[in-house]
Write a protein that holds these residues in place. Structure first.
Motif, PDB file in Angstrom:
ATOM      1  N   MET A 220       0.824  -1.210   0.000  1.00  0.00           N
ATOM      2  CA  MET A 220       0.000   0.000   0.000  1.00  0.00           C
ATOM      3  C   MET A 220       0.854   1.254   0.000  1.00  0.00           C
ATOM      4  O   MET A 220       0.324   2.368   0.089  1.00  0.00           O
ATOM      5  CB  MET A 220      -0.924  -0.002   1.216  1.00  0.00           C
ATOM      6  CG  MET A 220      -1.812  -1.237   1.292  1.00  0.00           C
ATOM      7  SD  MET A 220      -2.722  -1.319   2.841  1.00  0.00           S
ATOM      8  CE  MET A 220      -3.425  -2.966   2.725  1.00  0.00           C
ATOM      9  N   ASN A 221       2.161   1.092  -0.085  1.00  0.00           N
ATOM     10  CA  ASN A 221       3.109   2.204  -0.007  1.00  0.00           C
ATOM     11  C   ASN A 221       3.700   2.434  -1.396  1.00  0.00           C
ATOM     12  O   ASN A 221       4.477   1.616  -1.885  1.00  0.00           O
ATOM     13  CB  ASN A 221       4.200   1.851   1.011  1.00  0.00           C
ATOM     14  CG  ASN A 221       5.218   2.949   1.213  1.00  0.00           C
ATOM     15  OD1 ASN A 221       5.592   3.644   0.276  1.00  0.00           O
ATOM     16  ND2 ASN A 221       5.694   3.101   2.443  1.00  0.00           N
ATOM     17  N   ALA A 378      12.297   6.207  13.315  1.00  0.00           N
ATOM     18  CA  ALA A 378      11.128   7.042  13.039  1.00  0.00           C
ATOM     19  C   ALA A 378      10.801   7.061  11.551  1.00  0.00           C
ATOM     20  O   ALA A 378       9.629   6.945  11.159  1.00  0.00           O
ATOM     21  CB  ALA A 378      11.381   8.462  13.559  1.00  0.00           C
ATOM     22  N   ASP A 379      11.826   7.204  10.712  1.00  0.00           N
ATOM     23  CA  ASP A 379      11.595   7.236   9.266  1.00  0.00           C
ATOM     24  C   ASP A 379      11.076   5.900   8.759  1.00  0.00           C
ATOM     25  O   ASP A 379      10.188   5.840   7.902  1.00  0.00           O
ATOM     26  CB  ASP A 379      12.889   7.596   8.531  1.00  0.00           C
ATOM     27  CG  ASP A 379      13.316   9.034   8.765  1.00  0.00           C
ATOM     28  OD1 ASP A 379      12.493   9.831   9.260  1.00  0.00           O
ATOM     29  OD2 ASP A 379      14.483   9.363   8.457  1.00  0.00           O
ATOM     30  N   PHE A 380      11.627   4.812   9.277  1.00  0.00           N
ATOM     31  CA  PHE A 380      11.181   3.480   8.874  1.00  0.00           C
ATOM     32  C   PHE A 380       9.724   3.272   9.269  1.00  0.00           C
ATOM     33  O   PHE A 380       8.921   2.718   8.507  1.00  0.00           O
ATOM     34  CB  PHE A 380      12.096   2.435   9.529  1.00  0.00           C
ATOM     35  CG  PHE A 380      11.920   1.034   9.007  1.00  0.00           C
ATOM     36  CD1 PHE A 380      11.569   0.787   7.697  1.00  0.00           C
ATOM     37  CD2 PHE A 380      12.142  -0.057   9.841  1.00  0.00           C
ATOM     38  CE1 PHE A 380      11.425  -0.512   7.225  1.00  0.00           C
ATOM     39  CE2 PHE A 380      11.999  -1.358   9.378  1.00  0.00           C
ATOM     40  CZ  PHE A 380      11.630  -1.583   8.064  1.00  0.00           C
ATOM     41  N   ASP A 381       9.360   3.760  10.441  1.00  0.00           N
ATOM     42  CA  ASP A 381       7.983   3.625  10.910  1.00  0.00           C
ATOM     43  C   ASP A 381       7.017   4.424  10.044  1.00  0.00           C
ATOM     44  O   ASP A 381       5.840   4.067   9.917  1.00  0.00           O
ATOM     45  CB  ASP A 381       7.874   4.064  12.364  1.00  0.00           C
ATOM     46  CG  ASP A 381       6.572   3.627  13.021  1.00  0.00           C
ATOM     47  OD1 ASP A 381       6.179   2.458  12.824  1.00  0.00           O
ATOM     48  OD2 ASP A 381       5.949   4.440  13.715  1.00  0.00           O
ATOM     49  N   GLU A 382       7.516   5.490   9.423  1.00  0.00           N
ATOM     50  CA  GLU A 382       6.685   6.297   8.531  1.00  0.00           C
ATOM     51  C   GLU A 382       6.569   5.679   7.141  1.00  0.00           C
ATOM     52  O   GLU A 382       5.871   6.207   6.274  1.00  0.00           O
ATOM     53  CB  GLU A 382       7.260   7.718   8.421  1.00  0.00           C
ATOM     54  CG  GLU A 382       7.126   8.545   9.686  1.00  0.00           C
ATOM     55  CD  GLU A 382       5.672   8.838  10.026  1.00  0.00           C
ATOM     56  OE1 GLU A 382       4.897   9.137   9.107  1.00  0.00           O
ATOM     57  OE2 GLU A 382       5.311   8.752  11.222  1.00  0.00           O
ATOM     58  N   GLY A 383       7.273   4.560   6.908  1.00  0.00           N
ATOM     59  CA  GLY A 383       7.142   3.867   5.629  1.00  0.00           C
ATOM     60  C   GLY A 383       8.248   4.140   4.637  1.00  0.00           C
ATOM     61  O   GLY A 383       8.075   3.877   3.430  1.00  0.00           O
ATOM     62  N   ALA A 384       9.397   4.634   5.080  1.00  0.00           N
ATOM     63  CA  ALA A 384      10.496   4.881   4.150  1.00  0.00           C
ATOM     64  C   ALA A 384      10.863   3.605   3.399  1.00  0.00           C
ATOM     65  O   ALA A 384      10.935   2.525   3.983  1.00  0.00           O
ATOM     66  CB  ALA A 384      11.719   5.402   4.913  1.00  0.00           C
ATOM     67  N   ALA A 385      11.087   3.751   2.101  1.00  0.00           N
ATOM     68  CA  ALA A 385      11.466   2.610   1.261  1.00  0.00           C
ATOM     69  C   ALA A 385      12.973   2.414   1.356  1.00  0.00           C
ATOM     70  O   ALA A 385      13.708   2.500   0.369  1.00  0.00           O
ATOM     71  CB  ALA A 385      11.029   2.851  -0.175  1.00  0.00           C
TER      72      ALA A 385
END
Length: 398
Positions: A220-221, A378-385
């Motif tokens: 979904m990302n 934090a960035d990974f939790d926000e969905g960073a690829a």
């Protein structure tokens, strides 16, 4: 031997990690000497989606846990019983801690060693319910049963040239490969991989390495789907108001694949217009829909026995609404559990060293400092690829 100082990434409660001073490792297991262990200067250590489950507060992880089970390092001290490794060796550490002596280890089931965790089979560094071992998102870490567990890189200079790839041998590359291999992926296969996080992308690369004709990745990302597309995968956006079989049929002309790989796990969400709503069994049930009769489903995605943030009381205990009757009717087989890293890591190392696979590019490795680890989480939790690789001593950057 260096001065006895050490720092590590510590879980402080839901949504909160800190870099703190921690104890310098010793060659000891409680009050006993650990003569079979080594102390490593950590060269690289990666943030894993499994870590993120803990940091979100979705497990029973205790505050104060030093995180990190994906470790590559240089040996700086060996126990007296270590025979085949020496100070200065550069090694990959399987995230499974295994004694090498119990029945399961002797059968190659190193993910469920019977001797390294008093609570249940299987152990890992810095992970909830996995034996209380100190994690390796740190400057230094102790590794037991070193001769059995560690994979030595044959040439240090060559290894450092490819360290962005080799760092992934501790977990996600073997885990992704395990998911594809146990699902039965082979030459000419069509494959559906649920989840375009780092493990899903590693599974997609692995499916290609195994000879798959078409690898379809669903997520979904959009950024993660674009990352999958960048190395030749077909992609489906699960936010669309269409069923997964319908989306697969748009790619293949038929609504089924030969093999399915669940790289999402227990925090799965609904497909379509309700994609923000959590539905922990949805990927498992979708896999039974889209995998052909007689096909296999590999499940490297994490499922837990305790989830305090689950959507209902049953899911809090790991009881999910799985449509097992459909899987039974289609004669599916399912393969679950931790990847036994040692089953694959030497062969995958060779694939990296001989330029047969570019796993770091596929999962979009980004190297960060130890102090930047909280931002990486934090960035990974926000969905960073992105696959974040921590470089505690600046060795990778250099």
């Amino acid at each position: 031997m260096c001065s006895a100082s050490n720092r590590g990434v510590v879980y402080m409660g839901p949504g909160h990690v800190e870099v703190q001073s921690i104890a310098f490792p010793e060659l000891a297991l409680g009050k006993r000497k650990c003569s079979h262990g080594v102390i490593l200067k950590v060269v690289s250590t990666n943030i894993c989606g499994s870590d993120q489950h803990m940091v979100r507060g979705r497990t029973t992880a205790p505050e104060g846990l030093v995180l990190g089970h994906e470790i590559t390092g240089e040996i700086i001290e060996c126990g007296s019983d270590v025979e085949f490794l020496t100070v200065g060796d550069l090694v990959s550490v399987p995230f499974n801690i295994a004694c090498g002596r119990c029945r399961n280890c002797k059968e190659g089931q190193t993910g469920i060693c019977l001797q390294v965790n008093p609570a249940r089979p299987g152990a890992a560094y810095g992970y909830v319910d996995m034996g209380g071992w100190v994690g390796g998102q740190s400057e230094y870490v102790m590794v037991p049963y070193a001769d059995f567990n560690l994979l030595k890189f044959p040439d240090r200079d060559q290894a450092m040239d490819k360290i962005r790839d080799l760092t992934l041998l501790s977990d996600i590359f073997p885990t992704g490969f395990h998911g594809a291999a146990t699902a039965g992926v082979g030459p000419g296969s069509t494959v559906y991989i649920a989840g375009a996080g780092p493990v899903g992308l590693a599974a997609a690369v692995s499916a290609q390495l195994l000879g798959a004709a078409c690898v379809i990745v669903g997520d979904m990302n959009p950024a993660r789907l674009e990352q999958a597309h960048s190395f030749g995968c077909e992609t489906i956006d699960l936010r669309q108001d269409a069923t997964v079989p319908e989306l697969i049929e748009q790619v293949l002309g038929v609504p089924e694949v030969d093999a399915g790989v669940d790289c999402v796990g227990f925090e799965a969400r609904c497909h379509g217009c309700n994609h923000h709503q959590e539905q922990p069994a949805t990927v498992l049930n979708t896999m039974m829909e889209v995998t052909r009769a007689g096909g296999g489903v590999g499940i490297p995605g994490l499922y837990v026995t305790g989830d305090p943030g689950a959507v209902d009381d049953a899911a809090k205990m790991g009881q999910l609404g799985v449509r097992i009757g459909l899987g039974w009717a289609k004669s599916h087989y399912f393969y679950t559990g931790q990847c036994p890293v040692m089953k694959y890591h030497r062969q995958l190392m060779q694939a990296i060293l001989w330029d047969k696979v570019n796993i770091a590019d596929a999962v979009n490795v980004q190297v960060i400092s130890l102090d930047d680890a909280p931002n990486g989480y934090a960035d990974f939790d926000e969905g960073a690829a992105t696959k974040y690789v921590i470089d505690p001593h600046g060795v990778v950057a250099a």
